[in-house]
Design a protein around this motif. Sequence first.
Motif, short mmCIF file in Angstrom:
data_model
loop_
_atom_site.label_atom_id
_atom_site.label_comp_id
_atom_site.label_asym_id
_atom_site.label_seq_id
_atom_site.Cartn_x
_atom_site.Cartn_y
_atom_site.Cartn_z
N THR A 101 0.84 -1.21 0.00
CA THR A 101 0.00 0.00 0.00
C THR A 101 0.86 1.25 0.00
N THR B 84 -4.40 -1.04 -3.41
CA THR B 84 -5.49 -0.37 -2.70
C THR B 84 -6.00 -1.34 -1.65
N THR C 278 -5.16 1.84 2.84
CA THR C 278 -5.81 2.90 2.07
C THR C 278 -7.02 3.42 2.83
N TYR C 279 -7.81 2.49 3.40
CA TYR C 279 -8.98 2.89 4.18
C TYR C 279 -9.32 1.80 5.18
#
Length: 396
Positions: free
Chosen positions: A342, A348, A370-371
């Motif tokens: 990442t 992602t 990423t999240y």
Amino acid sequence: MAWKTLDDMELDGKVVLCRVDINVPVKDGAVTDDTRIRRIVPTVKDIVAAGGKPVLLAHFGRPKGERVPDMSLAIVRPALEAALDLPVSFAEDCIGAPAKQAVAALEPGQVLLLENTRYHAEETRNEPMFAASLAALGDVYCNDAFSAAHRAHGSTEGIARLLPSCAGRLMQAELSALEAALGAPERPVVAVVGGAKVSTKLDLLGNLVAKVNHLVIGGGMANTFLAAQGVDVGKSLAEHEMADTAREILAKAEDAGCEIVLPRDIVVAREFAANAANETVEVNACPSDAMILDAGPETVAYIQGVIENARTLIMNGPLGVFEMEPFQKGTFAMLDVIAGQTGAGSLTSVAGGGDTVAAINASGHGEDFTYISTAGGAFLEWMEGKTLPGVAALEG
């Protein structure tokens, strides 16, 4: 992207009813973890910057339509003011005269917090009159509570049908991340799913095998799949009654061209305890009096290779009992590679679920995905391919 964001709305001089999730842990009258509060700050600040007046709608606990003093949102007001660095007023109800008067008194640059929406049974029943009473307080509706979007409640779904509506910054980030992970992802896509039981994640597994290139299965779930293939898993946690279902999922994955990655070697112990005496054996060599507590190094190396070749990864669950030494090694080694890929811009990575977030934080990689979703049930239902009422309502 069929839903609007704050950037699409005219907010100047408008009262913006903003559904947030500030259902935070409290002890001795004080908030002990303000993570959820901090995550709504960008939305509230942007509404204020655009000349809007933010009025916060939220639930707290499960009062089931009763006024439970211990579940009053007044308790989070100091933490809200600290996080926002703005004055926050409080109304003792979310509808009716107290709410109307508090909205009328709201000045630019101020924030209003309304009392627990779940003090009204009509909220969870999504009764039209209740939604209309909420809508009557404002000009624009903004939903920033993805974590409550799987509930068709008055403050998440009903009100969105009655006012110009948009997603807040947190909701926008969550939906964008999930769209990137499962909606239109860059391939190859890897999903990592762990946890104790296959039975709780049947919809998830069934949806993923049709959407991803590789499905890594860990934890107790992996034991169920191994047992379904005739592997002796000793005293390991496994749902032997789910064998037929596991075989159906394996067949569905084969038809879809999805590789299911199961352990090739395992770390076993004879007691479920930190630092228990353990050994690494081939997957088909689990002693009958032992239990599988982690994936072995050969398995982890293979998973790392799969991740290194992937462009998108979604994670919901660890590989082993990450809470105990030394059975966190497999999960942490996998997370090291996810974080590295990442950080290099090659991957992602999106993760969610309580155990998943805990494992990521314990590994020191809390900032390296990423999240990371804190939405729990809503995140899981999205991964299962279900329509979330709160999101669908924004799409009109």
